[in-house]
Design a protein around this motif. Structure first.
Motif, PDB file in Angstrom:
ATOM      1  N   ALA A 134       0.841  -1.207   0.000  1.00  0.00           N
ATOM      2  CA  ALA A 134       0.000   0.000   0.000  1.00  0.00           C
ATOM      3  C   ALA A 134       0.870   1.249   0.000  1.00  0.00           C
ATOM      4  O   ALA A 134       0.610   2.198  -0.757  1.00  0.00           O
ATOM      5  N   TYR A 135       1.912   1.257   0.820  1.00  0.00           N
ATOM      6  CA  TYR A 135       2.838   2.396   0.891  1.00  0.00           C
ATOM      7  C   TYR A 135       3.473   2.663  -0.476  1.00  0.00           C
ATOM      8  O   TYR A 135       3.636   3.803  -0.884  1.00  0.00           O
ATOM      9  N   THR A 136       3.816   1.611  -1.180  1.00  0.00           N
ATOM     10  CA  THR A 136       4.552   1.742  -2.438  1.00  0.00           C
ATOM     11  C   THR A 136       3.649   2.005  -3.628  1.00  0.00           C
ATOM     12  O   THR A 136       4.041   2.739  -4.537  1.00  0.00           O
ATOM     13  N   TYR A 137       2.430   1.453  -3.628  1.00  0.00           N
ATOM     14  CA  TYR A 137       1.644   1.473  -4.863  1.00  0.00           C
ATOM     15  C   TYR A 137       0.314   2.220  -4.799  1.00  0.00           C
ATOM     16  O   TYR A 137      -0.271   2.471  -5.849  1.00  0.00           O
ATOM     17  N   THR A 138      -0.197   2.574  -3.649  1.00  0.00           N
ATOM     18  CA  THR A 138      -1.483   3.282  -3.629  1.00  0.00           C
ATOM     19  C   THR A 138      -1.243   4.790  -3.750  1.00  0.00           C
ATOM     20  O   THR A 138      -0.370   5.346  -3.073  1.00  0.00           O
ATOM     21  N   PRO A 139      -2.004   5.454  -4.590  1.00  0.00           N
ATOM     22  CA  PRO A 139      -1.786   6.893  -4.828  1.00  0.00           C
ATOM     23  C   PRO A 139      -1.893   7.757  -3.566  1.00  0.00           C
ATOM     24  O   PRO A 139      -1.106   8.676  -3.386  1.00  0.00           O
ATOM     25  N   TRP A 140      -2.828   7.464  -2.690  1.00  0.00           N
ATOM     26  CA  TRP A 140      -2.984   8.318  -1.506  1.00  0.00           C
ATOM     27  C   TRP A 140      -1.810   8.150  -0.540  1.00  0.00           C
ATOM     28  O   TRP A 140      -1.400   9.110   0.099  1.00  0.00           O
ATOM     29  N   MET A 141      -1.230   6.947  -0.459  1.00  0.00           N
ATOM     30  CA  MET A 141      -0.041   6.760   0.373  1.00  0.00           C
ATOM     31  C   MET A 141       1.178   7.400  -0.292  1.00  0.00           C
ATOM     32  O   MET A 141       2.031   7.962   0.398  1.00  0.00           O
ATOM     33  N   GLN A 142       1.231   7.319  -1.602  1.00  0.00           N
ATOM     34  CA  GLN A 142       2.328   7.971  -2.318  1.00  0.00           C
ATOM     35  C   GLN A 142       2.294   9.475  -2.082  1.00  0.00           C
ATOM     36  O   GLN A 142       3.336  10.102  -1.869  1.00  0.00           O
ATOM     37  N   ALA A 143       1.099  10.061  -2.099  1.00  0.00           N
ATOM     38  CA  ALA A 143       0.973  11.496  -1.857  1.00  0.00           C
ATOM     39  C   ALA A 143       1.332  11.850  -0.411  1.00  0.00           C
ATOM     40  O   ALA A 143       1.962  12.878  -0.149  1.00  0.00           O
ATOM     41  N   LEU A 144       0.959  10.984   0.509  1.00  0.00           N
ATOM     42  CA  LEU A 144       1.201  11.243   1.930  1.00  0.00           C
ATOM     43  C   LEU A 144       2.669  11.100   2.313  1.00  0.00           C
ATOM     44  O   LEU A 144       3.194  11.897   3.096  1.00  0.00           O
ATOM     45  N   PHE A 145       3.357  10.101   1.735  1.00  0.00           N
ATOM     46  CA  PHE A 145       4.723   9.798   2.146  1.00  0.00           C
ATOM     47  C   PHE A 145       5.774  10.050   1.072  1.00  0.00           C
ATOM     48  O   PHE A 145       6.940   9.701   1.250  1.00  0.00           O
ATOM     49  N   SER A 146       5.394  10.623  -0.043  1.00  0.00           N
ATOM     50  CA  SER A 146       6.326  10.883  -1.157  1.00  0.00           C
ATOM     51  C   SER A 146       6.975   9.595  -1.652  1.00  0.00           C
ATOM     52  O   SER A 146       8.158   9.565  -1.985  1.00  0.00           O
ATOM     53  N   SER A 147       6.199   8.526  -1.679  1.00  0.00           N
ATOM     54  CA  SER A 147       6.700   7.264  -2.205  1.00  0.00           C
ATOM     55  C   SER A 147       6.264   7.131  -3.661  1.00  0.00           C
ATOM     56  O   SER A 147       5.373   7.844  -4.116  1.00  0.00           O
ATOM     57  N   VAL A 148       6.921   6.239  -4.375  1.00  0.00           N
ATOM     58  CA  VAL A 148       6.578   5.985  -5.772  1.00  0.00           C
ATOM     59  C   VAL A 148       6.596   4.476  -6.016  1.00  0.00           C
ATOM     60  O   VAL A 148       7.194   3.714  -5.253  1.00  0.00           O
ATOM     61  N   ALA A 149       5.950   4.063  -7.082  1.00  0.00           N
ATOM     62  CA  ALA A 149       5.927   2.648  -7.443  1.00  0.00           C
ATOM     63  C   ALA A 149       7.337   2.197  -7.811  1.00  0.00           C
ATOM     64  O   ALA A 149       8.090   2.921  -8.450  1.00  0.00           O
ATOM     65  N   LEU A 150       7.675   0.989  -7.399  1.00  0.00           N
ATOM     66  CA  LEU A 150       8.980   0.415  -7.694  1.00  0.00           C
ATOM     67  C   LEU A 150       8.832  -0.749  -8.669  1.00  0.00           C
ATOM     68  O   LEU A 150       7.805  -1.416  -8.708  1.00  0.00           O
ATOM     69  N   ALA A 151       9.881  -1.000  -9.419  1.00  0.00           N
ATOM     70  CA  ALA A 151       9.929  -2.151 -10.316  1.00  0.00           C
ATOM     71  C   ALA A 151      10.204  -3.408  -9.495  1.00  0.00           C
ATOM     72  O   ALA A 151      10.743  -3.323  -8.378  1.00  0.00           O
ATOM     73  N   PRO A 152       9.873  -4.573 -10.025  1.00  0.00           N
ATOM     74  CA  PRO A 152      10.146  -5.822  -9.296  1.00  0.00           C
ATOM     75  C   PRO A 152      11.617  -5.987  -8.901  1.00  0.00           C
ATOM     76  O   PRO A 152      11.909  -6.548  -7.841  1.00  0.00           O
ATOM     77  N   ALA A 153      12.540  -5.497  -9.715  1.00  0.00           N
ATOM     78  CA  ALA A 153      13.968  -5.629  -9.384  1.00  0.00           C
ATOM     79  C   ALA A 153      14.302  -4.920  -8.075  1.00  0.00           C
ATOM     80  O   ALA A 153      15.102  -5.424  -7.279  1.00  0.00           O
ATOM     81  N   GLU A 154      13.692  -3.774  -7.829  1.00  0.00           N
ATOM     82  CA  GLU A 154      13.956  -3.052  -6.585  1.00  0.00           C
ATOM     83  C   GLU A 154      13.362  -3.789  -5.388  1.00  0.00           C
ATOM     84  O   GLU A 154      13.976  -3.857  -4.324  1.00  0.00           O
TER      85      GLU A 154
END
Length: 191
Positions: A134-154
């Protein structure tokens, strides 16, 4: 060098891990033979030499792993927000690895019982994984914590670093037991 995590991300780690992984140890059954060990001496220091050693070792391992994730992010050109997201996911993977290692002081975590864990451990790890997704992929968590979606390698890198720390800590525990450096790691040893 930019900070590897923002204050909000540090708060996220504290909230997500304390509620799940931190509390789950209270539901762990005692390690075999715990009642055959002598009690702590009344004059024993609050922090034993082994605990001080383990505190320093785990701190160094976590620091190296986090900066390895930062170096990976910079090498891959991920950008600051993606690198910080990778660092937070790495830190959570490290905590999961540490949870499995710390459950047994005198035995190995590399047994079916150790890797499987109790239902509480299973649900806590599952909870952390869901929270991290949720932290990595949900838009509202991304907005709240400045996170972004990561690729499987990461994500694989984060999981691999967590597994590596588990392996290093299990080797360290077996080696210290064999060398007999710390009394509390010996069969029947007290603290």
């Amino acid at each position: 060098l930019a900070l590897p995590m923002t204050p909000a991300q540090i708060l996220w780690i504290n909230m997500a891990l304390t509620v799940t992984l931190g509390l789950v140890l209270a539901f762990e059954p005692p390690e075999d033979g715990v009642m055959r060990r002598p009690p702590r001496r009344p004059d024993a220091a609050l922090m034993s030499p082994f605990m001080l050693w383990r505190l320093v070792l785990v701190s160094v391992l976590f620091t190296l792993a986090v900066f390895a994730a930062v170096a990976w992010g910079q090498w891959r050109g991920l950008g600051l927000e993606a690198t910080r997201t990778l660092v937070v996911n790495t830190f959570c993977a490290l905590e999961i690895g540490y949870l499995f290692s710390v459950r047994y002081l005198h035995g190995s975590s590399f047994t079916w019982r150790g890797l499987r864990g109790t239902p509480a451990v299973f649900y806590a790890v599952l909870g952390v994984l869901v929270l991290q997704l949720a932290y990595t992929y949900t838009p509202w968590m991304q907005a709240l914590f400045s996170s972004v979606a990561l690729a499987p390698a990461e994500l694989l890198l984060a999981a691999g670093l967590g597994a590596l720390v588990l392996v290093v800590l299990e080797i360290e525990k077996a080696l210290l037991q064999r060398l007999g450096w710390f009394e509390e790691l010996q069969p029947g040893g007290g603290a």
